[in-house]
Design a protein around this motif. Structure first.
Motif, PDB file in Angstrom:
ATOM      1  N   HIS A  24       0.808  -1.217   0.000  1.00  0.00           N
ATOM      2  CA  HIS A  24       0.000   0.000   0.000  1.00  0.00           C
ATOM      3  C   HIS A  24       0.843   1.270   0.000  1.00  0.00           C
ATOM      4  O   HIS A  24       0.388   2.318  -0.481  1.00  0.00           O
ATOM      5  N   ASN A  25       2.063   1.198   0.520  1.00  0.00           N
ATOM      6  CA  ASN A  25       2.927   2.378   0.567  1.00  0.00           C
ATOM      7  C   ASN A  25       3.926   2.421  -0.589  1.00  0.00           C
ATOM      8  O   ASN A  25       4.787   3.307  -0.615  1.00  0.00           O
ATOM      9  N   HIS A  26       3.840   1.472  -1.504  1.00  0.00           N
ATOM     10  CA  HIS A  26       4.678   1.464  -2.717  1.00  0.00           C
ATOM     11  C   HIS A  26       6.169   1.576  -2.355  1.00  0.00           C
ATOM     12  O   HIS A  26       6.897   2.414  -2.895  1.00  0.00           O
ATOM     13  N   HIS A  27       6.608   0.721  -1.462  1.00  0.00           N
ATOM     14  CA  HIS A  27       7.990   0.793  -1.001  1.00  0.00           C
ATOM     15  C   HIS A  27       9.003   0.521  -2.107  1.00  0.00           C
ATOM     16  O   HIS A  27      10.144   0.997  -2.044  1.00  0.00           O
ATOM     17  N   TYR A  28       8.603  -0.235  -3.121  1.00  0.00           N
ATOM     18  CA  TYR A  28       9.524  -0.507  -4.209  1.00  0.00           C
ATOM     19  C   TYR A  28       9.931   0.767  -4.948  1.00  0.00           C
ATOM     20  O   TYR A  28      11.015   0.832  -5.543  1.00  0.00           O
TER      21      TYR A  28
END
Length: 311
Positions: free
Chosen positions: A174-178
């Motif tokens: 959900h936080n688009h860490h990639y």
């Protein structure tokens, strides 16, 4: 230009030394945003000043000066950059652009492959359970992204650990860490001095997901135990692990630096992290100084070219 142009080339070394302490002492979400932004600013500034050095040397070439209408006498008299510095800047600029372009292409390919693989997974549920007996759990970016968990990992965790695992992976998704990891890697490709900063971002996104899981469950010790148990289970799994290059997981990315899991466990066993204002202010001041030095160098070169053009 003589002083300002070199400082942005030195600041990344200072940032590399402070990246680890920042990742450990700042609140993980803040640390991730700050370190990623710092990497981009420092990489852009250092690349820009390399371009300024190369340009300062280029205008000293008689043919270029003649084409642009610059006065060779003014250029020789004011000498904006010594030939060795200008030549080194041109070479390093070419290497930085090439390395960044190659990394961007590889990373885009990895993200695209992961997105295609995520789209091809069976079902529509964000969570996919595989029959793999090895212990694996990771998040794949995509539209939508998917969380992949093996039966081996489920068997290694109790029901509370499985809930922690899902909370951790959902934080990645959900936080688009990639995106943060990819941008930090791109900055490090453009400026190898920033590699410790990219490593710190890879650590801070895992800590961000750990803290999210701790808030979700309300039990930091349980999250620490789940992280440790998942890492041990993954290490004991036989056979090669097939994890997409763009994936993030409960026990870190593949080829992660040694010691990350013990540091994460220790952080979870300690009180929730706070962000020291002085440390945060020092980091912001370094970024501001980098931007100002790059802008000052560009301004000085612009004034020099205007002077050379009017004589």
């Amino acid at each position: 230009m003589h002083l300002a142009v070199y400082l942005p080339l030195l600041f990344p070394a200072l940032a590399a030394l402070s990246a680890g302490p920042l990742a450990r002492r700042l609140e993980p979400r803040l640390a991730t945003w700050l370190l990623t932004a710092a990497g981009l600013v420092l990489a852009a500034s250092s690349t820009a000043v390399l371009g300024l050095l190369a340009l300062a040397g280029l205008v000293r070439v008689p043919l270029v000066a003649a084409l642009k209408g610059y006065s060779p006498e003014v250029i020789a008299r004011h000498d904006p950059a010594a030939w060795p510095a200008a030549l080194a800047g041109a070479v390093l600029l070419a290497l930085a652009v090439l390395a960044a372009a190659r990394l961007a292409a590889r990373r885009a390919g990895a993200l695209w492959s992961a997105a295609l693989e995520a789209a091809c997974l069976p079902g529509t549920d964000p969570v996919v359970v595989t029959d793999d007996p090895g212990a694996d759990a990771y998040t794949m970016p995509g539209l939508p992204g998917r969380i992949v968990i093996s039966h081996g990992m489920l068997d290694a965790l109790d029901p509370a650990g499985r809930e922690i695992l899902l909370a951790h992976e959902r934080a990645h998704l959900h936080n688009h860490h990639y995106v943060f990891v990819s941008l930090a890697q791109l900055a490090a490709a453009a400026n190898p001095l920033l590699r410790p900063l990219a490593t710190a971002v890879a650590y801070s996104v895992e800590r961000w997901a750990d803290e999210h899981a701790a808030r979700h469950t309300g039990d930091r010790r349980a999250v620490a135990e789940a992280v440790a148990r998942a890492a041990v289970a993954a290490k004991r799994s036989r056979g090669p692990r097939r994890i997409p290059a763009a994936a993030l997981g409960l026990f870190g990315r593949r080829r992660s630096a040694p010691g990350i899991v013990p540091r994460r466990v220790a952080a979870l066993l300690a009180p929730p992290p706070q962000s020291p204002p002085l440390l945060l202010a020092a980091a912001v001041a370094l970024l501001a100084a980098t931007g100002l030095c790059a802008a000052e160098a560009a301004h000085d070169l612009h004034q020099f070219l205007e002077l050379a053009h009017t004589r």
